[in-house]
Scaffold this motif. Structure first.
Motif, PDB file in Angstrom:
ATOM      1  N   LEU A  44       0.844  -1.207   0.000  1.00  0.00           N
ATOM      2  CA  LEU A  44       0.000   0.000   0.000  1.00  0.00           C
ATOM      3  C   LEU A  44       0.876   1.253   0.000  1.00  0.00           C
ATOM      4  CD1 LEU A  44      -2.745   1.493   0.337  1.00  0.00           C
ATOM      5  CD2 LEU A  44      -2.483   1.209   2.795  1.00  0.00           C
ATOM      6  N   MET A  47       2.429   1.882  -3.338  1.00  0.00           N
ATOM      7  CA  MET A  47       1.477   2.485  -4.272  1.00  0.00           C
ATOM      8  C   MET A  47       1.232   3.960  -3.949  1.00  0.00           C
ATOM      9  SD  MET A  47      -2.492   1.941  -4.908  1.00  0.00           S
ATOM     10  CE  MET A  47      -2.679   3.271  -3.743  1.00  0.00           C
ATOM     11  N   ILE A  48       1.111   4.292  -2.671  1.00  0.00           N
ATOM     12  CA  ILE A  48       0.872   5.695  -2.303  1.00  0.00           C
ATOM     13  C   ILE A  48       2.057   6.566  -2.747  1.00  0.00           C
ATOM     14  CG2 ILE A  48       0.600   7.304  -0.370  1.00  0.00           C
ATOM     15  CD1 ILE A  48      -1.056   5.160   1.053  1.00  0.00           C
ATOM     16  N   HIS A  51       1.675   7.278  -6.292  1.00  0.00           N
ATOM     17  CA  HIS A  51       0.599   8.244  -6.561  1.00  0.00           C
ATOM     18  C   HIS A  51       1.019   9.666  -6.216  1.00  0.00           C
ATOM     19  CE1 HIS A  51      -3.138   5.467  -6.880  1.00  0.00           C
ATOM     20  NE2 HIS A  51      -2.125   5.047  -7.586  1.00  0.00           N
ATOM     21  N   VAL A  52       1.791   9.828  -5.154  1.00  0.00           N
ATOM     22  CA  VAL A  52       2.263  11.171  -4.800  1.00  0.00           C
ATOM     23  C   VAL A  52       3.151  11.698  -5.939  1.00  0.00           C
ATOM     24  CG1 VAL A  52       3.665  12.500  -3.184  1.00  0.00           C
ATOM     25  CG2 VAL A  52       2.066  10.803  -2.302  1.00  0.00           C
ATOM     26  N   LEU A  54       2.900  10.917  -9.025  1.00  0.00           N
ATOM     27  CA  LEU A  54       2.000  11.250 -10.135  1.00  0.00           C
ATOM     28  C   LEU A  54       1.446  12.659  -9.964  1.00  0.00           C
ATOM     29  CD1 LEU A  54       0.157  10.595 -12.593  1.00  0.00           C
ATOM     30  CD2 LEU A  54      -1.404   9.476 -11.019  1.00  0.00           C
ATOM     31  N   LEU A  55       0.974  12.939  -8.744  1.00  0.00           N
ATOM     32  CA  LEU A  55       0.388  14.254  -8.473  1.00  0.00           C
ATOM     33  C   LEU A  55       1.434  15.369  -8.661  1.00  0.00           C
ATOM     34  CD1 LEU A  55      -2.307  15.454  -7.447  1.00  0.00           C
ATOM     35  CD2 LEU A  55      -1.318  15.445  -5.172  1.00  0.00           C
ATOM     36  N   LEU A  58       2.393  15.762 -12.349  1.00  0.00           N
ATOM     37  CA  LEU A  58       1.380  16.462 -13.153  1.00  0.00           C
ATOM     38  C   LEU A  58       1.484  17.967 -12.964  1.00  0.00           C
ATOM     39  CD1 LEU A  58      -1.755  14.151 -12.737  1.00  0.00           C
ATOM     40  CD2 LEU A  58      -0.577  14.671 -14.873  1.00  0.00           C
ATOM     41  N   THR A 100      -0.116   0.569  -9.445  1.00  0.00           N
ATOM     42  CA  THR A 100      -1.436   0.569  -8.810  1.00  0.00           C
ATOM     43  C   THR A 100      -2.026  -0.843  -8.820  1.00  0.00           C
ATOM     44  OG1 THR A 100      -1.729   2.840  -9.558  1.00  0.00           O
ATOM     45  CG2 THR A 100      -3.715   1.697  -8.829  1.00  0.00           C
ATOM     46  N   HIS A 103      -0.981  -3.190  -6.103  1.00  0.00           N
ATOM     47  CA  HIS A 103      -1.700  -3.125  -4.820  1.00  0.00           C
ATOM     48  C   HIS A 103      -3.134  -3.622  -4.974  1.00  0.00           C
ATOM     49  CE1 HIS A 103      -3.347  -1.790  -1.051  1.00  0.00           C
ATOM     50  NE2 HIS A 103      -4.268  -1.122  -1.720  1.00  0.00           N
ATOM     51  N   SER A 104      -3.850  -3.105  -6.011  1.00  0.00           N
ATOM     52  CA  SER A 104      -5.294  -3.380  -6.056  1.00  0.00           C
ATOM     53  C   SER A 104      -5.594  -4.831  -6.439  1.00  0.00           C
ATOM     54  CB  SER A 104      -6.015  -2.390  -6.965  1.00  0.00           C
ATOM     55  OG  SER A 104      -5.406  -2.344  -8.209  1.00  0.00           O
ATOM     56  N   LYS A 107      -5.117  -7.032  -3.362  1.00  0.00           N
ATOM     57  CA  LYS A 107      -6.261  -6.929  -2.446  1.00  0.00           C
ATOM     58  C   LYS A 107      -7.388  -7.861  -2.851  1.00  0.00           C
ATOM     59  CE  LYS A 107      -8.068  -2.912  -2.367  1.00  0.00           C
ATOM     60  NZ  LYS A 107      -8.446  -1.495  -2.322  1.00  0.00           N
ATOM     61  N   ARG A 108      -7.547  -8.023  -4.175  1.00  0.00           N
ATOM     62  CA  ARG A 108      -8.660  -8.831  -4.684  1.00  0.00           C
ATOM     63  C   ARG A 108      -8.378 -10.333  -4.678  1.00  0.00           C
ATOM     64  NH1 ARG A 108      -8.820  -4.026  -6.864  1.00  0.00           N
ATOM     65  NH2 ARG A 108     -10.771  -2.960  -7.346  1.00  0.00           N
TER      66      ARG A 108
HETATM   67  C1  HEM Z   1      -3.402  12.583  -9.883  1.00  0.00           C
HETATM   68  C2  HEM Z   1      -3.383  11.974  -8.751  1.00  0.00           C
HETATM   69  C3  HEM Z   1      -3.921  10.589  -8.440  1.00  0.00           C
HETATM   70  C4  HEM Z   1      -4.636   9.681  -9.212  1.00  0.00           C
HETATM   71  C5  HEM Z   1      -5.084   9.818 -10.654  1.00  0.00           C
HETATM   72  C6  HEM Z   1      -4.891   8.519  -8.376  1.00  0.00           C
HETATM   73  C7  HEM Z   1      -5.594   7.372  -8.783  1.00  0.00           C
HETATM   74  C8  HEM Z   1      -5.988   6.327  -7.977  1.00  0.00           C
HETATM   75  C9  HEM Z   1      -6.747   5.151  -8.364  1.00  0.00           C
HETATM   76  C10 HEM Z   1      -7.251   4.873  -9.790  1.00  0.00           C
HETATM   77  C11 HEM Z   1      -6.932   4.363  -7.270  1.00  0.00           C
HETATM   78  C12 HEM Z   1      -7.723   3.056  -7.190  1.00  0.00           C
HETATM   79  C13 HEM Z   1      -6.820   1.851  -7.164  1.00  0.00           C
HETATM   80  C14 HEM Z   1      -7.646   0.580  -6.882  1.00  0.00           C
HETATM   81  O1  HEM Z   1      -8.378   0.142  -7.764  1.00  0.00           O
HETATM   82  O2  HEM Z   1      -7.508   0.024  -5.790  1.00  0.00           O
HETATM   83  C15 HEM Z   1      -6.294   5.029  -6.157  1.00  0.00           C
HETATM   84  C16 HEM Z   1      -6.244   4.551  -4.875  1.00  0.00           C
HETATM   85  C17 HEM Z   1      -5.568   5.163  -3.848  1.00  0.00           C
HETATM   86  N1  HEM Z   1      -4.745   6.272  -3.931  1.00  0.00           N
HETATM   87 FE1  HEM Z   1      -4.488   7.439  -5.536  1.00  0.00          FE
HETATM   88  N2  HEM Z   1      -4.357   8.728  -7.145  1.00  0.00           N
HETATM   89  C18 HEM Z   1      -3.751   9.981  -7.130  1.00  0.00           C
HETATM   90  C19 HEM Z   1      -3.091  10.580  -6.090  1.00  0.00           C
HETATM   91  C20 HEM Z   1      -2.972  10.056  -4.822  1.00  0.00           C
HETATM   92  C21 HEM Z   1      -2.278  10.702  -3.707  1.00  0.00           C
HETATM   93  C22 HEM Z   1      -1.631  12.077  -3.792  1.00  0.00           C
HETATM   94  C23 HEM Z   1      -2.370   9.839  -2.648  1.00  0.00           C
HETATM   95  C24 HEM Z   1      -1.867   9.957  -1.235  1.00  0.00           C
HETATM   96  C25 HEM Z   1      -1.183  10.917  -0.723  1.00  0.00           C
HETATM   97  C26 HEM Z   1      -3.107   8.667  -3.093  1.00  0.00           C
HETATM   98  C27 HEM Z   1      -3.437   7.586  -2.302  1.00  0.00           C
HETATM   99  C28 HEM Z   1      -4.266   6.545  -2.662  1.00  0.00           C
HETATM  100  C29 HEM Z   1      -4.788   5.540  -1.735  1.00  0.00           C
HETATM  101  C30 HEM Z   1      -4.501   5.473  -0.241  1.00  0.00           C
HETATM  102  C31 HEM Z   1      -5.600   4.683  -2.483  1.00  0.00           C
HETATM  103  C32 HEM Z   1      -6.420   3.504  -1.955  1.00  0.00           C
HETATM  104  C33 HEM Z   1      -5.618   2.281  -1.718  1.00  0.00           C
HETATM  105  C34 HEM Z   1      -6.502   1.162  -1.173  1.00  0.00           C
HETATM  106  O3  HEM Z   1      -6.648   1.051   0.028  1.00  0.00           O
HETATM  107  O4  HEM Z   1      -7.004   0.374  -1.983  1.00  0.00           O
HETATM  108  N3  HEM Z   1      -3.437   8.828  -4.417  1.00  0.00           N
HETATM  109  N4  HEM Z   1      -5.728   6.226  -6.612  1.00  0.00           N
END
Ligand code: HEM
Ligand code: HEM
Length: 148
Positions: A44, A47-48, A51-52, A54-55, A58, A100, A103-104, A107-108
């Motif tokens: 997890l 993945m976070i 994602h950070v 990515l943000l 961008l 991503t 992680h996802s 989970k499944r």
């Molecule tokens: C442009 C920015 C972002 C996009 C497009 C994005 C996209 C996504 C997507 C598509 C998922 C779903 C994944 C799944 O199917 O389980 C997800 C989950 C998640 N993202 Fe992001 N994300 C972004 C930024 C962030 C940031 C900045 C953080 C944290 C600081 C973050 C934390 C998380 C967390 C905690 C999950 C859920 C994980 C879980 O418990 O399943 N994301 N995000």
């Protein structure tokens, strides 16, 4: 502000790389054992961190004017311009999709061996793509990009 975001994006590469490598090593060494909470948490956090990136990426992409160059074919002959406008963006976006899924899809899954296998496959592909898409200062044309 934007300089700070760039430093953060640059330094966070190490957090992403260390988390990916740690998750992969643990997944490989424990692959025939049970999938515990620590391993799920590690996946997890990996993945976070991605994602950070990515943000932040961008924000840099838009604010530093790289997006505006996207339709401009003259950038294709300039290594650094082509790299940040097209290659870094495309390579990292694909890597982030795999990161991503790492992680996802875990989970499944209900079977522990499948969870480990999915981490190894998806985070493994993400690691290779990220290593290949980073502007390492040893690459010709990227001497001004830092290590941190
Ligand atoms: C442009 C920015 C972002 C996009 C497009 C994005 C996209 C996504 C997507 C598509 C998922 C779903 C994944 C799944 O199917 O389980 C997800 C989950 C998640 N993202 Fe992001 N994300 C972004 C930024 C962030 C940031 C900045 C953080 C944290 C600081 C973050 C934390 C998380 C967390 C905690 C999950 C859920 C994980 C879980 O418990 O399943 N994301 N995000
Ligand atoms: C795991 C994902 C990523 C990693 C590890 C990563 C890593 C890096 C590194 C190390 C740099 C060099 C920074 C410097 O020289 O100061 C950089 C620059 C940059 N990254 Fe990323 N990146 C990622 C994802 C992304 C994404 C998804 C985007 C766009 C949406 C993006 C946009 C940029 C831009 C625009 C720059 C250039 C900044 C400039 O010199 O103008 N990055 N990235």
């Amino acid at each position: 502000m934007i300089t700070g975001i760039q430093h953060l994006h640059s330094t966070l590469r190490w957090v992403v790389l260390i988390l990916l490598v740690l998750t992969l090593i643990r997944a490989w060494t424990n692959r025939s054992g049970s999938f515990n909470v620590q391993q799920a948490k590690l996946g997890l956090f990996t993945m976070i961190s991605i994602h950070v990136q990515l943000l932040l990426g961008l924000v840099l992409y838009v604010q530093k004017g790289w997006m505006a160059k996207l339709g401009d074919s003259s950038i294709m002959g300039v290594t650094r311009d082509r790299f940040f406008t097209v290659e870094h963006l495309a390579g990292m976006l694909i890597a982030i999709v795999f990161g991503t899924l790492g992680h996802s899809l875990v989970k499944r899954a209900s079977d522990d061996a499948v969870k480990y296998r999915r981490q190894l496959i998806y985070f493994g592909i993400a690691l290779i793509l990220i290593l290949a898409s980073i502007p390492w200062p040893i690459r010709p044309g990227f001497e001004t990009s830092g290590w941190f």
